[in-house]
Design a protein around this motif. Structure first.
Motif, PDB file in Angstrom:
ATOM      1  N   ALA A 550       0.840  -1.198   0.000  1.00 33.59           N
ATOM      2  CA  ALA A 550       0.000   0.000   0.000  1.00 33.59           C
ATOM      3  C   ALA A 550       0.873   1.245   0.000  1.00 33.59           C
ATOM      4  O   ALA A 550       2.046   1.222   0.391  1.00 33.59           O
ATOM      5  N   LEU A 551       0.296   2.349  -0.441  1.00 33.62           N
ATOM      6  CA  LEU A 551       0.949   3.641  -0.326  1.00 33.62           C
ATOM      7  C   LEU A 551       0.964   4.068   1.141  1.00 33.62           C
ATOM      8  O   LEU A 551       0.203   3.528   1.960  1.00 33.62           O
ATOM      9  N   PRO A 552       1.805   5.036   1.520  1.00 32.82           N
ATOM     10  CA  PRO A 552       1.851   5.469   2.924  1.00 32.82           C
ATOM     11  C   PRO A 552       0.509   5.901   3.487  1.00 32.82           C
ATOM     12  O   PRO A 552       0.260   5.772   4.688  1.00 32.82           O
ATOM     13  N   ASP A 553      -0.399   6.414   2.617  1.00 36.62           N
ATOM     14  CA  ASP A 553      -1.712   6.826   3.116  1.00 36.62           C
ATOM     15  C   ASP A 553      -2.701   5.666   3.188  1.00 36.62           C
ATOM     16  O   ASP A 553      -3.881   5.862   3.503  1.00 36.62           O
ATOM     17  N   GLY A 554      -2.241   4.466   2.882  1.00 39.21           N
ATOM     18  CA  GLY A 554      -3.081   3.277   3.009  1.00 39.21           C
ATOM     19  C   GLY A 554      -3.790   2.855   1.744  1.00 39.21           C
ATOM     20  O   GLY A 554      -4.372   1.762   1.696  1.00 39.21           O
ATOM     21  N   ARG A 555      -3.760   3.669   0.715  1.00 37.44           N
ATOM     22  CA  ARG A 555      -4.474   3.307  -0.510  1.00 37.44           C
ATOM     23  C   ARG A 555      -3.761   2.178  -1.242  1.00 37.44           C
ATOM     24  O   ARG A 555      -2.535   2.135  -1.303  1.00 37.44           O
ATOM     25  N   ARG A 556      -4.567   1.310  -1.823  1.00 33.91           N
ATOM     26  CA  ARG A 556      -4.025   0.155  -2.523  1.00 33.91           C
ATOM     27  C   ARG A 556      -5.026  -0.295  -3.579  1.00 33.91           C
ATOM     28  O   ARG A 556      -6.187   0.139  -3.598  1.00 33.91           O
ATOM     29  N   ILE A 557      -4.605  -1.192  -4.430  1.00 32.20           N
ATOM     30  CA  ILE A 557      -5.518  -1.856  -5.357  1.00 32.20           C
ATOM     31  C   ILE A 557      -5.508  -3.336  -5.017  1.00 32.20           C
ATOM     32  O   ILE A 557      -4.454  -3.987  -5.003  1.00 32.20           O
ATOM     33  N   ALA A 558      -6.661  -3.857  -4.689  1.00 34.46           N
ATOM     34  CA  ALA A 558      -6.774  -5.251  -4.265  1.00 34.46           C
ATOM     35  C   ALA A 558      -6.764  -6.179  -5.471  1.00 34.46           C
ATOM     36  O   ALA A 558      -7.287  -5.851  -6.542  1.00 34.46           O
ATOM     37  N   SER A 559      -6.200  -7.355  -5.291  1.00 33.95           N
ATOM     38  CA  SER A 559      -6.163  -8.347  -6.368  1.00 33.95           C
ATOM     39  C   SER A 559      -7.563  -8.709  -6.844  1.00 33.95           C
ATOM     40  O   SER A 559      -7.800  -8.899  -8.040  1.00 33.95           O
ATOM     41  N   ALA A 560      -8.505  -8.793  -5.909  1.00 34.41           N
ATOM     42  CA  ALA A 560      -9.881  -9.146  -6.285  1.00 34.41           C
ATOM     43  C   ALA A 560     -10.502  -8.072  -7.162  1.00 34.41           C
ATOM     44  O   ALA A 560     -11.245  -8.378  -8.109  1.00 34.41           O
ATOM     45  N   ASP A 561     -10.205  -6.811  -6.862  1.00 33.39           N
ATOM     46  CA  ASP A 561     -10.727  -5.716  -7.684  1.00 33.39           C
ATOM     47  C   ASP A 561     -10.110  -5.733  -9.078  1.00 33.39           C
ATOM     48  O   ASP A 561     -10.806  -5.542 -10.086  1.00 33.39           O
ATOM     49  N   LEU A 562      -8.821  -5.952  -9.140  1.00 28.83           N
ATOM     50  CA  LEU A 562      -8.172  -6.026 -10.445  1.00 28.83           C
ATOM     51  C   LEU A 562      -8.701  -7.218 -11.231  1.00 28.83           C
ATOM     52  O   LEU A 562      -8.937  -7.116 -12.447  1.00 28.83           O
ATOM     53  N   ARG A 563      -8.929  -8.346 -10.558  1.00 30.14           N
ATOM     54  CA  ARG A 563      -9.473  -9.530 -11.221  1.00 30.14           C
ATOM     55  C   ARG A 563     -10.833  -9.217 -11.852  1.00 30.14           C
ATOM     56  O   ARG A 563     -11.105  -9.615 -12.990  1.00 30.14           O
ATOM     57  N   GLN A 564     -11.671  -8.487 -11.115  1.00 28.98           N
ATOM     58  CA  GLN A 564     -12.985  -8.150 -11.664  1.00 28.98           C
ATOM     59  C   GLN A 564     -12.853  -7.225 -12.868  1.00 28.98           C
ATOM     60  O   GLN A 564     -13.545  -7.397 -13.877  1.00 28.98           O
ATOM     61  N   LEU A 565     -11.961  -6.242 -12.773  1.00 27.76           N
ATOM     62  CA  LEU A 565     -11.777  -5.314 -13.887  1.00 27.76           C
ATOM     63  C   LEU A 565     -11.293  -6.050 -15.136  1.00 27.76           C
ATOM     64  O   LEU A 565     -11.807  -5.824 -16.241  1.00 27.76           O
ATOM     65  N   VAL A 566     -10.304  -6.912 -14.978  1.00 26.83           N
ATOM     66  CA  VAL A 566      -9.777  -7.646 -16.131  1.00 26.83           C
ATOM     67  C   VAL A 566     -10.835  -8.585 -16.708  1.00 26.83           C
ATOM     68  O   VAL A 566     -11.014  -8.664 -17.931  1.00 26.83           O
ATOM     69  N   ASP A 567     -11.567  -9.289 -15.838  1.00 20.72           N
ATOM     70  CA  ASP A 567     -12.613 -10.196 -16.319  1.00 20.72           C
ATOM     71  C   ASP A 567     -13.704  -9.437 -17.064  1.00 20.72           C
ATOM     72  O   ASP A 567     -14.196  -9.889 -18.106  1.00 20.72           O
ATOM     73  N   ASP A 568     -14.105  -8.282 -16.513  1.00 25.73           N
ATOM     74  CA  ASP A 568     -15.109  -7.462 -17.192  1.00 25.73           C
ATOM     75  C   ASP A 568     -14.591  -6.988 -18.545  1.00 25.73           C
ATOM     76  O   ASP A 568     -15.344  -6.923 -19.532  1.00 25.73           O
ATOM     77  N   TYR A 569     -13.310  -6.660 -18.589  1.00 20.49           N
ATOM     78  CA  TYR A 569     -12.711  -6.201 -19.852  1.00 20.49           C
ATOM     79  C   TYR A 569     -12.748  -7.315 -20.893  1.00 20.49           C
ATOM     80  O   TYR A 569     -13.181  -7.102 -22.034  1.00 20.49           O
ATOM     81  N   TYR A 570     -12.329  -8.506 -20.519  1.00 18.33           N
ATOM     82  CA  TYR A 570     -12.390  -9.634 -21.455  1.00 18.33           C
ATOM     83  C   TYR A 570     -13.816  -9.841 -21.962  1.00 18.33           C
ATOM     84  O   TYR A 570     -14.044 -10.041 -23.166  1.00 18.33           O
ATOM     85  N   ARG A 571     -14.757  -9.801 -21.037  1.00 16.25           N
ATOM     86  CA  ARG A 571     -16.157 -10.064 -21.409  1.00 16.25           C
ATOM     87  C   ARG A 571     -16.684  -9.011 -22.378  1.00 16.25           C
ATOM     88  O   ARG A 571     -17.298  -9.351 -23.407  1.00 16.25           O
ATOM     89  N   LEU A 572     -16.452  -7.752 -22.086  1.00 18.69           N
ATOM     90  CA  LEU A 572     -16.976  -6.686 -22.934  1.00 18.69           C
ATOM     91  C   LEU A 572     -16.225  -6.597 -24.262  1.00 18.69           C
ATOM     92  O   LEU A 572     -16.760  -6.086 -25.246  1.00 18.69           O
ATOM     93  N   ARG A 573     -14.999  -7.084 -24.292  1.00 16.77           N
ATOM     94  CA  ARG A 573     -14.260  -7.149 -25.552  1.00 16.77           C
ATOM     95  C   ARG A 573     -14.700  -8.342 -26.403  1.00 16.77           C
ATOM     96  O   ARG A 573     -14.338  -8.438 -27.586  1.00 16.77           O
ATOM     97  N   GLY A 574     -15.465  -9.240 -25.795  1.00 19.85           N
ATOM     98  CA  GLY A 574     -15.880 -10.435 -26.520  1.00 19.85           C
ATOM     99  C   GLY A 574     -14.811 -11.500 -26.563  1.00 19.85           C
ATOM    100  O   GLY A 574     -14.847 -12.397 -27.406  1.00 19.85           O
TER     101      GLY A 574
END
Length: 586
Positions: A550-574
């Motif tokens: 995480a960044l010093p202020d605590g912000r991060r990107i979770a693996s589960a969130d990235l997984r959803q974004l990538v999966d949604d991208y694959y799906r919408l790209r066909g």
């Protein structure tokens, strides 16, 4: 079909031959120009699995139907190859004036293959192709090379593309320059030319692109100039250029610094657009057919670099050296920028690798006199990289092999071998997706999705229902690269305007759905190239450090969130959930 010469030129520098071929209207309609044309030619002509430095590997230079037209922002060319840095699809674009000279040679695309047994420079014209010895140019820096070649060309206003010593030595992130400071920077195009012993490529001619409505194009350009010459977007670029992003990202906490361990720096006021005004006397500079004038000619006013002049530094250079390497004076960033320009190095990869080397030294992995905020030591390292001396030889291979050799994969920040740009994905989640799935590696330009996230058009932390907007941005950016039109006009040229440009240049009438389908075909072609070269779904991911730390202020990107974004991208790209294309040819 208007807007094209319908001709491509293949030059084999190995046997000093060339061949002209006709491009069919159906072939051009499938991908249009620029990225669509260059990608399809690369997919068709490059042997599967070829080494990027092999004589059989092609470099494709492509133009779009808007090239050499009155359309503002249209003076750009694209380069396409198999990247020596990533081993995957490679694209890079540059402005200036070279695209006009390229177009007047009378071709839509130029394919260069083979390898010379001695240094040469190519002269490509509408009267033929000429091969010139360049033994006396080998070893010169980029500025010296362009000046020397210009003296040898009789034609007026030639387009001159050059490489520096980094390209000669096949440093895998070497650049190709034109017009002094315009650069095809990312993914190592300069190294590919260097492997072929090509020091420069010159274009000139008198051919005019056959537009569907020449008078309509002139009227269109006049209308847009009157409408936008004093638009807030125009004034922001003209007054501040891309360095305006330093304040914006630092305030948002997404300015990558101290090699991706922080999201802001205290010294931002010493390296931002205002500091350039105070210390470097900037004057706006525009490419041909452009009113934004985002470029800045600067001259250091005092100190040890007094008198140093260049065009820049751009935001990405400031982030790489001022953020990642913690350089706290704009004059020193200008100095490092100039050094990279002369030697022919990509500033983004250079800054990332310098900061990585600092961390490697701190962990006892390399014996090197270097630390944060030490511009002279960083400069010395860059010279070692260009000459492939000591640890510089390892870093010249790129971040992925360097981190593997040193056992530092856990801290190395890259996607597919390409380092990210200056937008931290732990703050801007959509940029995390952009880095993960971009066809050339961790690229911000495939979508420029930092724009909607920073402007409040969409919540940066939103995960659900984000990808539809993301793909809309990506598709429109792809259309920009097929025309080819500068991405900085994205706020001025919405979908409707891209359709108008295609109608005026080619005579083709395309609705938004048609344009989206065209963009999707181009994206699929680049994906098909990568899949052929061994890409797997696991490569569409962020580096461990950005997911685990995480960044010093605590912000991060979770693996589960990235997984959803990538999966949604694959799906919408066909695409399939495995990242494969559904058709058998993938």
């Amino acid at each position: 079909m208007h807007g094209f010469f319908q001709q491509a030129l293949t030059v084999d520098v190995g046997n000093r031959s060339c061949q002209v071929e006709t491009l069919s209207e159906s072939f051009l309609r499938e991908g249009m120009g620029g990225k669509g044309l260059g990608t399809q030619l690369l997919l068709d002509r490059n042997p599967a699995g070829v080494d990027p430095f092999s004589p059989d590997s092609h470099v494709v230079l492509a133009l779009g139907p808007a090239t050499d037209s009155p359309i503002h922002g249209s003076c750009r060319h694209g380069m396409y190859a198999k990247s020596p840095l990533t081993g995957l699809y490679s694209e890079s674009y540059a402005g200036g004036s070279a695209a006009i000279a390229m177009s007047r040679a009378g071709f839509d695309a130029f394919l260069i293959k083979g390898a010379s047994d001695r240094p040469l420079w190519l002269e490509i014209t509408d009267q033929g192709v000429f091969f010139h010895a360049a033994d006396d140019l080998w070893g010169l820096d980029t500025f010296e090379t362009e000046a020397a070649v210009r003296k040898r060309v009789v034609a007026q206003s030639p387009g001159i593309l050059v490489i520096g010593p980094a390209g000669e030595n096949c440093v895998r992130f070497a650049i190709v320059k034109n017009d002094g400071w315009r650069v095809c920077g990312r993914t190592g195009m300069g190294a590919v030319l260097g492997s072929k012993k090509i020091k420069a490529v010159v274009f000139h001619g008198s051919q005019k692109r056959p537009f569907a409505d020449p008078q309509g194009l002139k009227a269109y350009a006049r209308e847009k100039l009157a409408l936008y010459k004093n638009h807030p977007v125009t004034l922001a670029y003209r007054n501040n250029g891309t360095p305006m992003m330093v304040d914006i990202l630092n305030k948002a906490g997404g300015f990558p610094s101290r090699y991706w361990s922080q999201g802001s720096v205290r010294q931002f006021e010493n390296i931002n657009a205002e500091s350039i005004r105070q210390h470097c006397q900037p004057t706006p500079k525009a490419c041909r057919t452009c009113f934004l004038a985002c470029g800045k000619s600067v001259r250091v006013q005092q100190g040890r670099h007094q008198g140093l002049t260049l065009e820049g530094p751009e935001y990405e250079t400031i982030y790489a050296f001022g953020g990642l390497c913690m350089i706290d004076r704009i004059e020193e960033i200008v100095y490092l920028n100039d050094l990279c320009d002369r030697m022919g190095l990509d500033t983004m990869s250079s800054g990332n690798l310098a900061a990585f080397a600092i961390e490697a030294r701190r962990r006892g992995k390399i014996d090197l006199d270097i630390d944060y905020n030490q511009p002279d030591q960083i400069a010395a390292l860059l010279k070692k990289i260009v000459l492939r001396q000591d640890v510089g030889g390892l870093l010249a291979e790129g971040i992925r092999p360097a981190s593997e050799e040193l056992g530092l994969e856990d801290i190395a920040v890259h996607v597919k071998g390409l380092e990210p740009s200056g937008y931290d994905p732990r703050v801007l989640k959509g940029m995390g997706l952009a880095y993960a799935v971009a066809d050339r590696g961790a690229c911000h330009l495939r979508t420029t999705f930092y724009k909607p996230e920073l402007s409040g058009l969409i919540d940066p932390d939103q995960i659900e229902d984000k990808v539809a907007m993301f793909i809309d941005f990506e598709d429109r950016c792809t259309l920009f690269d097929t025309l080819i039109v500068c991405r900085f006009y994205r706020d001025l040229y919405p979908w409707e305007e891209l359709g108008n440009m295609i109608a005026l240049t080619t005579g083709e009438t395309l609705q938004k759905s048609d344009l989206q389908a065209l963009a999707a075909r181009v994206t699929d072609s680049a994906r098909r190239f990568n899949l052929r070269e061994g890409l797997r779904a696991t490569d569409d991911w962020l580096p461990r450090r950005l997911l685990n730390e995480a960044l010093p202020d605590g912000r991060r990107i979770a693996s589960a969130d990235l997984r959803q974004l990538v999966d949604d991208y694959y799906r919408l790209r066909g695409w399939l959930h495995t990242g494969q294309l559904p058709d058998a040819s993938a």
